[in-house]
Design a protein around this motif. Structure first.
Motif, PDB file in Angstrom:
ATOM      1  N   HIS A 161       0.808  -1.221   0.000  1.00 33.92           N
ATOM      2  CA  HIS A 161       0.000   0.000   0.000  1.00 33.92           C
ATOM      3  C   HIS A 161       0.842   1.272   0.000  1.00 33.92           C
ATOM      4  CE1 HIS A 161      -4.032  -1.892   1.254  1.00 33.92           C
ATOM      5  NE2 HIS A 161      -3.181  -2.876   1.088  1.00 33.92           N
ATOM      6  N   GLY A 162       2.086   1.173  -0.409  1.00 31.71           N
ATOM      7  CA  GLY A 162       2.937   2.353  -0.448  1.00 31.71           C
ATOM      8  C   GLY A 162       3.602   2.684   0.868  1.00 31.71           C
ATOM      9  N   ALA A 163       3.419   1.826   1.879  1.00 32.68           N
ATOM     10  CA  ALA A 163       3.985   2.120   3.203  1.00 32.68           C
ATOM     11  C   ALA A 163       5.506   2.108   3.196  1.00 32.68           C
ATOM     12  CB  ALA A 163       3.466   1.107   4.224  1.00 32.68           C
ATOM     13  N   LEU A 164       6.097   1.428   2.194  1.00 33.10           N
ATOM     14  CA  LEU A 164       7.556   1.329   2.123  1.00 33.10           C
ATOM     15  C   LEU A 164       8.106   2.041   0.897  1.00 33.10           C
ATOM     16  CD1 LEU A 164       7.879  -2.456   3.053  1.00 33.10           C
ATOM     17  CD2 LEU A 164       8.115  -0.495   4.562  1.00 33.10           C
ATOM     18  N   ASP A 165       7.396   3.053   0.438  1.00 30.03           N
ATOM     19  CA  ASP A 165       7.772   3.711  -0.816  1.00 30.03           C
ATOM     20  C   ASP A 165       9.211   4.212  -0.822  1.00 30.03           C
ATOM     21  OD1 ASP A 165       5.516   3.261  -2.226  1.00 30.03           O
ATOM     22  OD2 ASP A 165       4.721   5.296  -2.111  1.00 30.03           O
ATOM     23  N   ASP A 166       9.642   4.856   0.249  1.00 33.55           N
ATOM     24  CA  ASP A 166      10.990   5.435   0.269  1.00 33.55           C
ATOM     25  C   ASP A 166      12.051   4.350   0.112  1.00 33.55           C
ATOM     26  OD1 ASP A 166       9.889   7.911   0.592  1.00 33.55           O
ATOM     27  OD2 ASP A 166      10.261   8.021   2.761  1.00 33.55           O
ATOM     28  N   GLN A 167      11.933   3.300   0.888  1.00 35.50           N
ATOM     29  CA  GLN A 167      12.919   2.217   0.802  1.00 35.50           C
ATOM     30  C   GLN A 167      12.817   1.469  -0.524  1.00 35.50           C
ATOM     31  OE1 GLN A 167      10.650   2.728   3.257  1.00 35.50           O
ATOM     32  NE2 GLN A 167      11.407   2.014   5.254  1.00 35.50           N
ATOM     33  N   ALA A 168      11.599   1.222  -0.982  1.00 38.20           N
ATOM     34  CA  ALA A 168      11.409   0.437  -2.202  1.00 38.20           C
ATOM     35  C   ALA A 168      11.902   1.171  -3.438  1.00 38.20           C
ATOM     36  CB  ALA A 168       9.928   0.070  -2.360  1.00 38.20           C
ATOM     37  N   THR A 169      11.607   2.455  -3.544  1.00 42.28           N
ATOM     38  CA  THR A 169      12.037   3.197  -4.730  1.00 42.28           C
ATOM     39  C   THR A 169      13.552   3.376  -4.750  1.00 42.28           C
ATOM     40  OG1 THR A 169      11.534   5.278  -3.596  1.00 42.28           O
ATOM     41  CG2 THR A 169       9.854   4.393  -5.056  1.00 42.28           C
ATOM     42  N   ALA A 170      14.161   3.602  -3.589  1.00 41.47           N
ATOM     43  CA  ALA A 170      15.626   3.697  -3.535  1.00 41.47           C
ATOM     44  C   ALA A 170      16.263   2.375  -3.939  1.00 41.47           C
ATOM     45  CB  ALA A 170      16.061   4.111  -2.129  1.00 41.47           C
ATOM     46  N   LEU A 171      15.703   1.272  -3.470  1.00 48.23           N
ATOM     47  CA  LEU A 171      16.222  -0.045  -3.829  1.00 48.23           C
ATOM     48  C   LEU A 171      16.059  -0.296  -5.325  1.00 48.23           C
ATOM     49  CD1 LEU A 171      17.362  -2.809  -3.030  1.00 48.23           C
ATOM     50  CD2 LEU A 171      15.027  -3.511  -2.426  1.00 48.23           C
ATOM     51  N   ALA A 172      14.927   0.135  -5.885  1.00 44.05           N
ATOM     52  CA  ALA A 172      14.673  -0.077  -7.310  1.00 44.05           C
ATOM     53  C   ALA A 172      15.705   0.631  -8.171  1.00 44.05           C
ATOM     54  CB  ALA A 172      13.269   0.408  -7.658  1.00 44.05           C
ATOM     55  N   LYS A 173      16.097   1.814  -7.786  1.00 45.29           N
ATOM     56  CA  LYS A 173      17.093   2.561  -8.575  1.00 45.29           C
ATOM     57  C   LYS A 173      18.435   1.836  -8.602  1.00 45.29           C
ATOM     58  CE  LYS A 173      14.947   7.058  -7.668  1.00 45.29           C
ATOM     59  NZ  LYS A 173      15.072   8.364  -6.966  1.00 45.29           N
ATOM     60  N   ASP A 174      18.832   1.287  -7.467  1.00 47.38           N
ATOM     61  CA  ASP A 174      20.106   0.573  -7.412  1.00 47.38           C
ATOM     62  C   ASP A 174      20.032  -0.791  -8.082  1.00 47.38           C
ATOM     63  OD1 ASP A 174      21.242   2.667  -6.020  1.00 47.38           O
ATOM     64  OD2 ASP A 174      20.837   1.786  -4.046  1.00 47.38           O
ATOM     65  N   ALA A 175      18.840  -1.407  -8.051  1.00 53.56           N
ATOM     66  CA  ALA A 175      18.709  -2.798  -8.491  1.00 53.56           C
ATOM     67  C   ALA A 175      18.778  -2.956 -10.002  1.00 53.56           C
ATOM     68  CB  ALA A 175      17.395  -3.382  -7.973  1.00 53.56           C
ATOM     69  N   ARG A 176      18.753  -1.875 -10.751  1.00 50.22           N
ATOM     70  CA  ARG A 176      18.912  -2.012 -12.202  1.00 50.22           C
ATOM     71  C   ARG A 176      20.319  -2.499 -12.544  1.00 50.22           C
ATOM     72  NH1 ARG A 176      15.641   2.753 -12.511  1.00 50.22           N
ATOM     73  NH2 ARG A 176      17.475   4.082 -12.591  1.00 50.22           N
ATOM     74  N   ASP A 177      21.272  -2.204 -11.670  1.00 50.85           N
ATOM     75  CA  ASP A 177      22.664  -2.597 -11.912  1.00 50.85           C
ATOM     76  C   ASP A 177      23.080  -3.839 -11.131  1.00 50.85           C
ATOM     77  OD1 ASP A 177      23.108  -0.331 -13.590  1.00 50.85           O
ATOM     78  OD2 ASP A 177      23.295   0.892 -11.773  1.00 50.85           O
ATOM     79  N   ARG A 178      22.523  -4.022  -9.949  1.00 52.54           N
ATOM     80  CA  ARG A 178      22.944  -5.150  -9.112  1.00 52.54           C
ATOM     81  C   ARG A 178      21.835  -5.465  -8.116  1.00 52.54           C
ATOM     82  NH1 ARG A 178      25.229  -0.516  -7.683  1.00 52.54           N
ATOM     83  NH2 ARG A 178      25.036   0.223  -5.534  1.00 52.54           N
ATOM     84  N   PRO A 179      21.726  -6.745  -7.725  1.00 56.56           N
ATOM     85  CA  PRO A 179      20.694  -7.099  -6.752  1.00 56.56           C
ATOM     86  C   PRO A 179      21.030  -6.577  -5.367  1.00 56.56           C
ATOM     87  CG  PRO A 179      22.043  -9.009  -7.289  1.00 56.56           C
ATOM     88  CD  PRO A 179      22.481  -7.911  -8.212  1.00 56.56           C
ATOM     89  N   GLY A 180      20.003  -6.416  -4.567  1.00 57.44           N
ATOM     90  CA  GLY A 180      20.206  -5.962  -3.199  1.00 57.44           C
ATOM     91  C   GLY A 180      19.022  -6.306  -2.334  1.00 57.44           C
ATOM     92  N   VAL A 181      19.235  -6.290  -1.026  1.00 57.89           N
ATOM     93  CA  VAL A 181      18.193  -6.605  -0.058  1.00 57.89           C
ATOM     94  C   VAL A 181      18.134  -5.491   0.971  1.00 57.89           C
ATOM     95  CG1 VAL A 181      17.494  -8.196   1.776  1.00 57.89           C
ATOM     96  CG2 VAL A 181      18.399  -9.105  -0.368  1.00 57.89           C
ATOM     97  N   VAL A 182      16.919  -5.098   1.347  1.00 55.44           N
ATOM     98  CA  VAL A 182      16.714  -4.046   2.341  1.00 55.44           C
ATOM     99  C   VAL A 182      15.746  -4.551   3.396  1.00 55.44           C
ATOM    100  CG1 VAL A 182      15.644  -1.792   2.751  1.00 55.44           C
ATOM    101  CG2 VAL A 182      17.208  -2.089   0.829  1.00 55.44           C
ATOM    102  N   GLU A 183      16.076  -4.321   4.665  1.00 61.98           N
ATOM    103  CA  GLU A 183      15.165  -4.613   5.762  1.00 61.98           C
ATOM    104  C   GLU A 183      14.389  -3.341   6.084  1.00 61.98           C
ATOM    105  OE1 GLU A 183      14.659  -7.510   7.090  1.00 61.98           O
ATOM    106  OE2 GLU A 183      16.321  -8.603   6.153  1.00 61.98           O
ATOM    107  N   ALA A 184      13.075  -3.408   5.996  1.00 63.95           N
ATOM    108  CA  ALA A 184      12.245  -2.220   6.201  1.00 63.95           C
ATOM    109  C   ALA A 184      11.216  -2.480   7.290  1.00 63.95           C
ATOM    110  CB  ALA A 184      11.540  -1.848   4.903  1.00 63.95           C
ATOM    111  N   HIS A 185      10.924  -1.461   8.076  1.00 59.35           N
ATOM    112  CA  HIS A 185       9.967  -1.592   9.175  1.00 59.35           C
ATOM    113  C   HIS A 185       9.005  -0.414   9.123  1.00 59.35           C
ATOM    114  CE1 HIS A 185      12.303  -4.823  11.091  1.00 59.35           C
ATOM    115  NE2 HIS A 185      13.365  -4.147  10.661  1.00 59.35           N
ATOM    116  N   VAL A 186       7.752  -0.678   9.485  1.00 60.18           N
ATOM    117  CA  VAL A 186       6.720   0.346   9.491  1.00 60.18           C
ATOM    118  C   VAL A 186       6.043   0.341  10.853  1.00 60.18           C
ATOM    119  CG1 VAL A 186       4.622   1.200   8.374  1.00 60.18           C
ATOM    120  CG2 VAL A 186       6.336  -0.013   7.023  1.00 60.18           C
ATOM    121  N   ALA A 187       5.967   1.515  11.482  1.00 61.98           N
ATOM    122  CA  ALA A 187       5.331   1.643  12.787  1.00 61.98           C
ATOM    123  C   ALA A 187       3.813   1.525  12.640  1.00 61.98           C
ATOM    124  CB  ALA A 187       5.696   2.983  13.420  1.00 61.98           C
TER     125      ALA A 187
END
Length: 332
Positions: A52-78
């Motif tokens: 529902h867009g709760a992780l937009d900041d982390q997801a979009t930042a990860l998407a920009k980097d992931a075009r070149d290389r894979p990556g994993v992010v741990e995200a938490h929502v209050a």
């Protein structure tokens, strides 16, 4: 399967690798729809949404980097942020971002656009991925690195397909590979043309099956709905007015299941009209009429069961018979 039109549009663009971000693991958030997907094109365009867009900041930042290389992010929502986004409660997610080559990306885009099943399988570290598409998941693009792993991934996706529901799962394949599987099953839209008790019974059947139901009582409304059909969608023509022949002609130019009620006399008259309008014998073979399996149905509810049973049998390529007499694998 939720609307993936925007995702398909981004996946279909250009010849360079796209980036996809998916939910590798999660805890909390309550019930979450499977098949969550965010796509970033080489041009920076984004499609889709995660949680529902709760992780937009982390997801979009990860998407920009992931075009070149894979990556994993741990995200938490209050709690407050999660509820504000429409989630049931707080939670955390492990997001996997990885490149997706043009060929599997386009295969997924085409499957989403057509409304046929599609699966994206990647190694859990994002180092390799493949797309599996088609009514029986019979087309494969990409590779997980080894033929044995690819074969195990395809076999697993096909087993999931038999459940008939969109699913996301992380699993260790028989070949020993740790993979993330997203399988998208299209949700049929049933368009019923005409009023009455059978139309009402079909609405109830659609609800049981989780299908989208639409009533179309005018020629313009019915024609527009059928013109937009995907392979998954269903027309049930109840109204015998010859004017609605136009809806069948529109359907024969596109996709989906076309069914028409009526006596054999009604069917014969409709057939002659359609032939006179230029429809070929081969095209007429796509129209299921009288629609429904011979189950001995007598009530509107029973007739509705027979109709959806024929739809299911047609989609699975089966010649219906009693399971007790079947020789193949039950549920295969």
């Amino acid at each position: 399967m939720s609307d993936l039109t925007e995702v398909a549009d981004v996946l279909a663009r250009g010849d360079e690798a796209r980036a996809v971000v998916r939910v590798l693991d999660r805890h909390g958030f309550g019930t979450v729809e499977p098949g969550q997907l965010l796509v970033a094109g080489a041009d920076g365009a984004l499609g889709g949404v995660l949680l529902h867009g709760a992780l937009d900041d982390q997801a979009t930042a990860l998407a920009k980097d992931a075009r070149d290389r894979p990556g994993v992010v741990e995200a938490h929502v209050a709690e407050d942020e999660a509820v504000a986004a429409g989630l049931a409660c707080a939670g955390g997610a492990t997001l996997l971002g990885h490149p997706l080559a043009a060929a599997p990306a386009r295969a997924l885009a085409a499957a989403f656009a057509r409304g046929v099943p599609a699966a994206l399988v990647s190694r859990a570290d994002g180092s390799a991925s493949l797309a599996i598409t088609g009514g029986e998941l019979d087309a494969v693009e990409g590779s997980l690195g080894f033929a044995a792993v690819d074969g195990a991934a395809v076999a697993h996706a096909r087993r999931l397909l038999r459940r008939g529901a969109t699913v996301t799962e992380r699993v260790t394949l028989e070949a020993g590979a740790d993979v993330l599987v997203d399988l998208w099953i299209p949700v049929p839209t049933m368009v019923v043309v005409g009023p009455g008790a059978i139309a009402d019974a079909l609405a109830a059947q659609a609800g049981v099956l989780g299908w989208t139901y639409r009533r179309a009582d005018t020629l313009a409304e019915a024609d527009a709905a059928v013109a937009a059909f995907t392979d998954a969608d269903v027309l049930v023509l109840i109204d015998h007015d010859p004017a609605f022949d136009a809806v069948l002609r529109t359907g024969l130019q596109g996709r989906g299941f076309l069914g028409a009620l009526g006596s054999r006399r009604t069917q014969a008259a409709r057939r002659e009209r359609l032939l006179g309008a230029g429809v070929t014998e081969e095209q007429l073979g796509r129209i299921h009429g009288p629609v429904g399996l011979d189950l001995g149905a007598r009530t509107p509810a029973e007739t509705a069961v027979s109709i959806v049973a024929e739809v299911l049998a047609t989609r699975s390529g089966r010649d219906p018979s009693a399971l007790g007499r079947a020789t193949g694998q039950i549920g295969a």
